[in-house]
Design an enzyme around this catalytic site. Structure first.
Site, PDB file in Angstrom:
ATOM      1  N   ARG A 105       0.817  -1.233   0.000  1.00 20.07           N
ATOM      2  CA  ARG A 105       0.000   0.000   0.000  1.00 20.07           C
ATOM      3  C   ARG A 105       0.841   1.271   0.000  1.00 20.07           C
ATOM      4  NH1 ARG A 105      -2.608  -3.325   3.613  1.00 20.07           N
ATOM      5  NH2 ARG A 105      -4.524  -4.214   2.777  1.00 20.07           N
ATOM      6  N   LYS A 127       3.795  11.701 -11.178  1.00 20.92           N
ATOM      7  CA  LYS A 127       2.956  10.893 -12.072  1.00 20.92           C
ATOM      8  C   LYS A 127       3.708   9.607 -12.367  1.00 20.92           C
ATOM      9  CE  LYS A 127       0.139  14.046 -14.862  1.00 20.92           C
ATOM     10  NZ  LYS A 127      -0.050  14.592 -16.230  1.00 20.92           N
ATOM     11  N   GLU A 169      11.799  19.035 -23.842  1.00 18.77           N
ATOM     12  CA  GLU A 169      11.018  19.372 -22.640  1.00 18.77           C
ATOM     13  C   GLU A 169      11.595  20.617 -21.959  1.00 18.77           C
ATOM     14  OE1 GLU A 169       8.202  17.892 -22.044  1.00 18.77           O
ATOM     15  OE2 GLU A 169       8.326  15.889 -22.928  1.00 18.77           O
ATOM     16  N   LYS A 211       9.000  23.056 -13.346  1.00 20.22           N
ATOM     17  CA  LYS A 211       8.099  21.900 -13.257  1.00 20.22           C
ATOM     18  C   LYS A 211       7.566  21.750 -11.826  1.00 20.22           C
ATOM     19  CE  LYS A 211       6.360  17.688 -14.128  1.00 20.22           C
ATOM     20  NZ  LYS A 211       6.478  16.463 -14.838  1.00 20.22           N
ATOM     21  N   GLU A 221      -3.768  17.986 -11.637  1.00 20.04           N
ATOM     22  CA  GLU A 221      -4.116  18.458 -12.979  1.00 20.04           C
ATOM     23  C   GLU A 221      -5.607  18.743 -13.103  1.00 20.04           C
ATOM     24  OE1 GLU A 221      -1.887  16.301 -16.027  1.00 20.04           O
ATOM     25  OE2 GLU A 221      -3.352  16.953 -17.500  1.00 20.04           O
ATOM     26  N   ARG A 226      -1.361  22.425 -14.744  1.00 22.68           N
ATOM     27  CA  ARG A 226      -0.452  21.303 -15.027  1.00 22.68           C
ATOM     28  C   ARG A 226      -0.605  20.836 -16.470  1.00 22.68           C
ATOM     29  NH1 ARG A 226       1.500  16.351 -11.098  1.00 22.68           N
ATOM     30  NH2 ARG A 226       2.987  15.527 -12.599  1.00 22.68           N
ATOM     31  N   ASN A 230       1.729  19.999 -21.178  1.00 23.13           N
ATOM     32  CA  ASN A 230       1.526  19.183 -22.381  1.00 23.13           C
ATOM     33  C   ASN A 230       1.550  20.006 -23.661  1.00 23.13           C
ATOM     34  OD1 ASN A 230       1.405  16.793 -21.005  1.00 23.13           O
ATOM     35  ND2 ASN A 230      -0.803  16.911 -20.675  1.00 23.13           N
ATOM     36  N   HIS A 233       2.051  18.321 -26.978  1.00 24.22           N
ATOM     37  CA  HIS A 233       1.909  16.884 -26.753  1.00 24.22           C
ATOM     38  C   HIS A 233       0.717  16.255 -27.481  1.00 24.22           C
ATOM     39  CE1 HIS A 233       5.062  17.556 -23.899  1.00 24.22           C
ATOM     40  NE2 HIS A 233       5.015  16.336 -23.411  1.00 24.22           N
ATOM     41  N   HIS A 237       1.545  12.935 -29.358  1.00 23.72           N
ATOM     42  CA  HIS A 237       1.001  11.598 -29.073  1.00 23.72           C
ATOM     43  C   HIS A 237       0.500  10.930 -30.357  1.00 23.72           C
ATOM     44  CE1 HIS A 237       0.376  12.867 -24.617  1.00 23.72           C
ATOM     45  NE2 HIS A 237       1.573  12.373 -24.831  1.00 23.72           N
ATOM     46  N   HIS A 250       9.960  10.235 -27.642  1.00 22.84           N
ATOM     47  CA  HIS A 250       8.915  11.144 -27.160  1.00 22.84           C
ATOM     48  C   HIS A 250       9.337  12.602 -27.382  1.00 22.84           C
ATOM     49  CE1 HIS A 250       5.755  12.840 -24.704  1.00 22.84           C
ATOM     50  NE2 HIS A 250       6.653  13.413 -23.910  1.00 22.84           N
TER      51      HIS A 250
END
Ligand code: GLY
Length: 360
Positions: A105, A127, A169, A211, A221, A226, A230, A233, A237, A250
């Site tokens: 946990r 994340k 980035e 960041k 987000e 946040r 992206n 992005h 993607h 990426h």
């Protein structure tokens, strides 16, 4: 190589209330490059440790790999008094964070990023995720690292292609949050990608702080802030999916995506011509492996790319979300739906820009 970040690890852990019982997660590369020295340091400082190793590839971010690693941890008697130190790039950091968030946990995770992308983006902000056959990063948690140990001297082991991928980035932060940083990156682009000091450390530090600041203000987000991380992005993607997540890094997709997002911002009337030109001029400094842009972007039909952008399984409401710029250093999440023709035009503007560069 000098590794100041791992000197005095015991004291650092103590200051942050972390025990000296640590599960180390490496991939084959980081084990070979940094493993022996790190383990020696941990022995010197009286740590109890056990190590886990994964193949250095995206496919390692899977439930079957995680399940295998849980087993090894149970066999090694790892309980909630332990923590996990993830030594590597995005794959190790994401998988390590996922395991730490779920094992017993939840145990603390410490990130030791070894790529430019991980130092400036993926290791910060909590994340963590694994992939599902239906999409990337779909199964995961928000699980903040207790510490992120960043040492730009690790970057000297990386191929150039990885540096450019991470630089995407870094540049993103200039675009979305900080015009003076944008100008700094523009001026010192060659110094930073050549890993020259003090430019590389300054670029990494500034990116990490931006960041961290964004994440602190909008951790889950939910406030639209946040989401501005992206920038580029949504296009990226779509490109990554068309490249089967294998043939395009990426960061390379994000570089192309930011070109399209700049055009979209300008074409919709948010960004003035001078800022567009300054943005494009910085993005044209990025280098790609020979033939890659042609195969993975210029030869792609814009309609096909749009379809691929829509097919991302995370878009349950089937609306594309775009981050646009009002000016250099200020981004926003576009709430309203835009007509596909604007997206198609931004893609073809991006293709025209790169086609005009003969060396591609
Ligand atoms: N990489 C985007 C985020 O952490 O939100």
């Amino acid at each position: 190589m000098g590794t100041p970040v791992i000197a005095g690890l015991g004291k650092l852990f103590k200051t942050h209330g972390l025990s000296k019982k640590t599960v180390l997660l490496f991939d084959e590369n980081t084990r070979r490059l940094f493993g022996e020295e790190l383990l020696r340091k941990l022995n010197d400082e009286g740590f109890q440790w056990t190590e886990l190793l994964i193949p250095a590839r995206e496919a390692s971010k899977s439930f079957s790999v995680a399940f295998r690693l849980y087993g090894k941890m149970i066999e090694a008697d790892v309980d909630r008094s332990w923590n996990l130190l993830a030594v590597g790039g995005g794959v190790v950091g994401d998988l390590g964070g996922f395991i730490a968030a779920s094992y017993f946990r939840g145990i603390p995770v410490i990130q030791l990023p070894t790529t430019l992308l991980a130092m400036t983006d993926s290791s910060i902000g909590g994340k963590v995720a694994i992939n599902h056959p239906l999409g990337k990063n779909l199964i995961g948690f928000f699980h903040s690292p207790e510490l992120v140990l960043i040492d730009p001297s690790y970057l000297t082991t990386l191929p150039h292609r990885e540096i450019y991928a991470g630089m995407a980035e870094v540049v993103k932060y200039g675009f979305i949050a900080d015009e003076p940083f944008f100008s700094y990156l523009d001026l010192h682009f060659a110094d930073i990608t050549g890993l020259k000091e003090p430019y590389i450390t300054e670029a990494v530090k500034k990116s990490a702080f931006i960041k961290d600041d964004v994440v602190k203000k909008d951790f889950r987000e939910t406030a639209g802030l946040r989401a501005t991380l992206n920038f580029g992005h949504t296009f990226a993607h779509g490109l990554e999916k068309l490249a089967e997540y294998r043939h395009l890094r990426h960061g390379e997709a994000v570089t192309i995506g930011m070109v399209c997002a700049l055009f979209l911002s300008h074409n919709l009337g948010y960004l003035d011509r001078e800022s567009l030109d300054r943005g494009l001029s910085l993005l044209r400094k990025f280098k790609f492996p020979k033939g890659l842009l042609k195969r993975r972007f210029l030869d792609i039909d814009s309609g096909l790319l749009l379809e691929s952008m829509f097919s991302d399984k995370k878009k349950l409401d089937k609306k594309l979300r775009f981050v646009l710029l009002k000016k250099l250093g200020e981004a926003f999440l576009l709430e309203e739906n835009i007509d596909d023709c604007h997206v198609l035009k931004a893609i073809s503007d991006g293709q025209a820009l790169f086609s005009s560069k003969s060396s591609r």
